[in-house]
Write a protein that holds these residues in place. Sequence first.
Motif, PDB file in Angstrom:
ATOM      1  N   ALA A 396       0.619  -1.407  -0.034  1.00  0.00           N
ATOM      2  CA  ALA A 396      -0.083  -0.027   0.134  1.00  0.00           C
ATOM      3  C   ALA A 396       0.714   0.815  -0.209  1.00  0.00           C
ATOM      4  N   SER A 404      -4.640   5.316  -2.560  1.00  0.00           N
ATOM      5  CA  SER A 404      -3.963   5.045  -1.657  1.00  0.00           C
ATOM      6  C   SER A 404      -3.020   5.787  -1.125  1.00  0.00           C
ATOM      7  N   VAL A 407      -2.199   6.904   3.517  1.00  0.00           N
ATOM      8  CA  VAL A 407      -2.538   4.774   3.945  1.00  0.00           C
ATOM      9  C   VAL A 407      -2.420   5.120   5.449  1.00  0.00           C
TER      10      VAL A 407
END
Length: 789
Positions: A396, A404, A407
């Motif tokens: 991620a 993303s 995050v």
Amino acid sequence: MSNVVLITQKIFKADSSAVFSLKTCSEDDLVCCLPAFKATICDGIVGLAPVYRTDFSLQSLAIASATTVLLINMPSRASKKKRPGKSRKENQPNGRRPRDALRNFLCDTTIFKVAFQMDRLASSLFLNYSLLVVSGKDLLSLSGDERHSVQSLMNSLGGELTLHKQHVVQLFVREESADNKPETTALQAWSAGHAAVVPHVQQKLEKIPSISTEAIEERILTIIAHAVRNTASLNALKPLRVKNEIQQHSARQGGELTVVSQRYKTRLMRTAGHQTVEITTSEADGSKRVIQAKVSGTKGRQAMISLKGTLEQNARLHSVETIGRSPPTLAEALKTTVLLHALQRQISFSNHPFIQTMWESKGGISWRKTEKLRTPAPLYYPPRGLNASQEKAVNAILSDKEKSRVVLIQGPPGTGKTTVIAAAVTSITSSSDQENTLWLVAQSNVAVKNIAEKLASVDFLDFKILVAKEFHFDWHEHLYTKIEPNLIRSDEFVADGVVTERLLQGSRVILCTLSMLSNDRISAFSSLVPLQTVIFDEASQIEIGDYLPMLIRYRPTISKLVFIGDNKQLAPYGASDITGLGSIFEKLHLTSRAIFLDTQYRMPTPIGSFISARVYKNKLKSKHPIFDPACCRFVDVSNGAEEAKGRSWQNVREASVAIKVARQLLAAGKSFRIITPYDPQRSLLENKLKDAKLPWEDKCFNIDAFQGNEDDYIVISLVRSEKMGFLREMRRVNVMLTRCKKGMVICANRRFVEGKAAQSLVGQLAASLGHETWVGANDVLTKGVQPFR
């Protein structure tokens, strides 16, 4: 309405005989009072001064013309009426209701409203009463960034030569506190209005952008106003008195005294604003004497003190205390400036994609070309394999997908948060895109150091750490022994790009604290290594408003933000005292999609399993070779008692038992730390280690300073024996119980743990382990029983 009071001002030299009247009314009287007051305004300018309750809600508001001050006592409960719409007609109702009368007055474009801290006042009016301000002027803006100094007050009032300085200091020593008398608040408002018509002040004030909250979108104004209030509330939590722990020996020369601070947290710092130092001496005849002083300079642990009196030759220093709140840090000052400029519409939070994403749940964020993500890097972490949740977290961080951009990674204790960071670093720096940069940021210097040591442990050394000289020199140099070549201290910061490039040695990874990002002197570093991907460790301890300066300052280059933390561990400082103050982990639209690191490797399995069940809803797995419940033992200090120590607590008997356990661990060659929830107990433990001639440096910690740290064995001094105290704070207790790698010894009163504290996390742990987990304190002290194996 109350009786009229006449007040003679003593602030301005030129108008020393000026008299004005003070009239006090309730909000219900405003329909009658405001028209009469408006008739006294002759120059289109009024001064405003608020009085705040302890939670910084608005208690009363003084409005001043040249001849009259109207002090309005506001209701304790804010109106539930929704904020008016944006149209001018909707913002100016018929004025027949009291709140409408005040609303019309504050939004009257023909009247300039002047206050010393208009940012704070405008925010409170909006948050408490849905009231907006038009044509508001902030007087302290005339003094630049030094808003909280005495000099800034003098400048905003026209200059020291025109004022009676002692009366100015006396008038504002408590700022806009509920402790002030009505006459004080009235004089503050009158002084603001009077200063605004002083010709050279008026010329400068005209160039200062107005605060008109009516022109700011409600969603943006809500963000700003809450951030302003939280900043004020956090400042109010700063202690008014700090006992400075110093070494007894000192050097004297005339009216100067040089002392050596013993502890960084209570060190002497250069006094500023209203701060003074009180030195109490023990005289030869046994009497005590107090001498006022100022700290003129510091050098590492040394502090140079200028005395306002003489120190007798044979006098012994009894105590040194700093009186008055510490001035704003660079980070705090920049945050105040950013919020002020947002209210003045010099900068805009609107259409800022990261602010929208972090504060708001709505979708449809528009990312600009300048925020384009760089080429994604493949996962590369040669030291060892990652578990599935760690791999998901790293991917991620490396992803170039817009979902993303922000995050969140929740990492319970021992789940490898720094491993995730290290894997992200090695992946990004080994990718084909050699322009990728990475900044690793944490709330504390110790957390930054921990990240650096993790990188070094996996043989990644191509990074630099930016650290303040004040933290490093003479205080914490020993912390950086393993990574000294990677250190760049603030006294090495220069504006010269060539010199900075030489210091960086090609590194594209920089580590620093969040407050360091507010330092103007790092601009040379951010120019050569722009902030693109920024990873925040300890993010659950960072108040979300603290990101605003960074988001504004580095908006042109930031493309990705990663927040790693755990909302089941320590909250931001002040969260237990300030309603609504929280970290990004309190934003449900983000935490609902946070990545959960699900396997802990630190704690022995019995402790890990207990924490998983009681704190993490059985989602946390344990991978650890120790399964014996004897990894955790309780020592029953039945005759130990909590004792008040100032505003905190200590337990002398419990400290003696903890030191005995420490001696046993040391004799067995085991690595350990001692932790406790209270500072006086931490000091007591440290002093007892010294008295026992045992290693004491970096051995005793307050729980709040130990998050992110660990050791093989942890000795806990619970302190409490009667009242629950910190045991009600599950997040702090969770940190306390999750620091050991091999074993944990908890010194506590069994009657208390199994009684009043039975439902606390500590009480439940003791119950889950059973009666055999307990051992008596006398057995430890006199019979040499070792509570650990």
